[in-house]
Design a protein around this motif. Structure first.
Motif, mmCIF file in Angstrom:
data_model
loop_
_atom_site.group_PDB
_atom_site.id
_atom_site.type_symbol
_atom_site.label_atom_id
_atom_site.label_comp_id
_atom_site.label_asym_id
_atom_site.label_seq_id
_atom_site.Cartn_x
_atom_site.Cartn_y
_atom_site.Cartn_z
ATOM 1 N N THR A 150 -11.875 -40.418 -3.228
ATOM 2 C CA THR A 150 -11.861 -41.625 -2.151
ATOM 3 C C THR A 150 -12.629 -42.848 -2.801
ATOM 4 N N GLU A 151 -13.835 -42.471 -3.014
ATOM 5 C CA GLU A 151 -14.852 -43.351 -3.607
ATOM 6 C C GLU A 151 -14.413 -43.994 -4.948
ATOM 7 N N ILE A 152 -13.767 -43.276 -5.818
ATOM 8 C CA ILE A 152 -13.410 -43.836 -7.233
ATOM 9 C C ILE A 152 -12.212 -44.918 -6.769
ATOM 10 N N HIS A 153 -11.290 -44.530 -5.991
ATOM 11 C CA HIS A 153 -10.258 -45.383 -5.690
ATOM 12 C C HIS A 153 -10.819 -46.835 -5.009
ATOM 13 N N ARG A 154 -11.812 -46.430 -4.075
ATOM 14 C CA ARG A 154 -12.349 -47.578 -3.376
ATOM 15 C C ARG A 154 -12.925 -48.668 -4.524
ATOM 16 N N ILE A 155 -13.759 -48.038 -5.232
ATOM 17 C CA ILE A 155 -14.592 -48.822 -6.315
ATOM 18 C C ILE A 155 -13.501 -49.669 -7.107
ATOM 19 N N ALA A 156 -12.514 -48.918 -7.806
ATOM 20 C CA ALA A 156 -11.513 -49.564 -8.538
ATOM 21 C C ALA A 156 -10.719 -50.757 -7.945
ATOM 22 N N ASP A 157 -10.464 -50.431 -6.721
ATOM 23 C CA ASP A 157 -9.775 -51.594 -5.991
ATOM 24 C C ASP A 157 -10.615 -52.732 -5.848
ATOM 25 N N GLU A 158 -12.117 -52.596 -5.346
ATOM 26 C CA GLU A 158 -12.840 -53.592 -5.262
ATOM 27 C C GLU A 158 -13.326 -54.327 -6.353
ATOM 28 N N GLN A 159 -13.435 -53.764 -7.418
ATOM 29 C CA GLN A 159 -13.854 -54.263 -8.682
ATOM 30 C C GLN A 159 -12.566 -54.780 -9.681
ATOM 31 N N ASN A 160 -11.483 -54.691 -8.890
ATOM 32 C CA ASN A 160 -10.007 -55.017 -9.545
ATOM 33 C C ASN A 160 -10.133 -54.471 -11.062
ATOM 34 N N CYS A 161 -10.412 -53.014 -11.083
ATOM 35 C CA CYS A 161 -10.145 -52.378 -12.334
ATOM 36 C C CYS A 161 -8.764 -52.091 -12.480
ATOM 37 N N ASP A 162 -8.360 -52.356 -13.830
ATOM 38 C CA ASP A 162 -6.892 -51.784 -14.249
ATOM 39 C C ASP A 162 -6.764 -50.361 -14.906
ATOM 40 N N LEU A 163 -7.778 -49.733 -15.227
ATOM 41 C CA LEU A 163 -8.102 -48.650 -15.670
ATOM 42 C C LEU A 163 -9.151 -47.931 -15.225
ATOM 43 N N VAL A 164 -8.936 -46.627 -14.916
ATOM 44 C CA VAL A 164 -9.878 -45.695 -14.576
ATOM 45 C C VAL A 164 -9.794 -44.545 -15.488
ATOM 46 N N VAL A 165 -10.995 -44.275 -16.117
ATOM 47 C CA VAL A 165 -11.200 -43.174 -17.078
ATOM 48 C C VAL A 165 -11.925 -41.907 -16.508
ATOM 49 N N VAL A 166 -11.210 -40.697 -16.551
ATOM 50 C CA VAL A 166 -11.869 -39.318 -16.026
ATOM 51 C C VAL A 166 -11.705 -38.463 -17.105
ATOM 52 N N GLY A 167 -12.827 -37.573 -17.057
ATOM 53 C CA GLY A 167 -12.513 -36.302 -18.066
ATOM 54 C C GLY A 167 -11.719 -35.415 -17.166
ATOM 55 N N SER A 168 -10.936 -34.478 -18.045
ATOM 56 C CA SER A 168 -10.100 -33.414 -17.735
ATOM 57 C C SER A 168 -10.295 -32.238 -18.497
ATOM 58 N N HIS A 169 -10.535 -31.058 -17.952
ATOM 59 C CA HIS A 169 -10.651 -29.607 -18.629
ATOM 60 C C HIS A 169 -9.407 -29.231 -18.988
ATOM 61 N N GLY A 170 -8.465 -29.709 -18.482
ATOM 62 C CA GLY A 170 -7.106 -29.258 -18.777
ATOM 63 C C GLY A 170 -7.036 -27.408 -18.181
ATOM 64 N N ARG A 171 -7.342 -27.478 -17.092
ATOM 65 C CA ARG A 171 -7.645 -26.015 -16.613
ATOM 66 C C ARG A 171 -6.233 -25.422 -16.189
ATOM 67 N N HIS A 172 -6.191 -23.943 -16.109
ATOM 68 C CA HIS A 172 -4.991 -23.461 -15.734
ATOM 69 C C HIS A 172 -5.188 -22.225 -14.704
ATOM 70 N N GLY A 173 -4.116 -21.918 -14.292
ATOM 71 C CA GLY A 173 -4.399 -20.678 -13.384
ATOM 72 C C GLY A 173 -4.834 -21.153 -11.927
ATOM 73 N N LEU A 174 -5.724 -20.370 -11.373
ATOM 74 C CA LEU A 174 -6.226 -20.576 -10.164
ATOM 75 C C LEU A 174 -6.927 -22.008 -9.939
ATOM 76 N N ALA A 175 -7.618 -22.158 -11.100
ATOM 77 C CA ALA A 175 -8.378 -23.613 -10.938
ATOM 78 C C ALA A 175 -7.551 -24.854 -10.959
ATOM 79 N N LEU A 176 -6.184 -24.662 -11.872
ATOM 80 C CA LEU A 176 -5.153 -25.476 -11.472
ATOM 81 C C LEU A 176 -4.633 -25.807 -10.338
ATOM 82 N N LEU A 177 -4.565 -24.597 -9.777
ATOM 83 C CA LEU A 177 -4.039 -24.589 -8.378
ATOM 84 C C LEU A 177 -4.968 -25.284 -7.281
#
Ligand code: AMP
Length: 147
Positions: A94-121
């Motif tokens: 929620t906070e990342i969305h809020r900050i992106a909107d407030e700061q007029n960001c046009d790209l958010v970059v996050v890390g992704s572990h490419g999990r699978h199985g239970l972690a993905l669910l």
């Protein structure tokens, strides 16, 4: 015209966040974009489901201090002008969305572990950020590192 004007890099303060630095710098340089950092501290009371029968202010302050110091480290490692270094409190996605909107960001970059199985669910922060974002989201694959 550049592809992105203001990139928001979300960092969780783990060693894995360092893996995002090089790519984000290159993207910002190529786009001549502004770059901001955000870290979200989830209130400790969230983890304990509401009322905690003790004063958590001192611990929360320490977390805040630690986050600010890590932001400086990331900022130096980026070796690129950082517009905002934001440490905010609340629910991460929620906070990342809020900050992106407030700061007029046009790209958010996050890390992704490419999990699978239970972690993905159970879902990931990257997935949560993607859903509900009003701008593009780039999930950069990170390798898990032993803490
Ligand atoms: P996770 O799915 O929780 O392993 O997190 C993957 C990515 O989400 C991290 O590499 C960060 O980009 C972002 N992220 C996770 N937690 C936070 C946080 N507390 N504040 C900002 N970004 C976060």
């Amino acid at each position: 015209m550049s592809l992105y004007k203001h990139i928001l890099l979300a960092v969780d303060l783990s060693e894995e966040s360092n893996q995002l630095i090089g790519k984000v710098r290159q993207m910002a340089e190529n786009c001549q974009a502004e770059l901001s950092l955000v870290h979200v501290i989830e209130p400790l009371s969230f983890a304990y489901g509401g009322d905690v029968p003790m004063d958590l202010t001192a611990i929360q302050d320490q977390l805040d201090e630690h986050a600010h110091s890590k932001m400086e480290t990331y900022s130096k490692a980026l070796n690129y002008p950082v517009k905002e270094k934001l440490v905010v409190s609340g629910h991460t996605e929620t906070e990342i969305h809020r900050i992106a909107d407030e700061q007029n960001c046009d790209l958010v970059v996050v890390g992704s572990h490419g999990r699978h199985g239970l972690a993905l669910l159970l879902g990931s922060t990257a997935n949560g950020v993607l859903h509900g974002a009003h701008c593009d989201v780039l999930a950069v694959r990170v390798k898990e590192q032993a803490e």
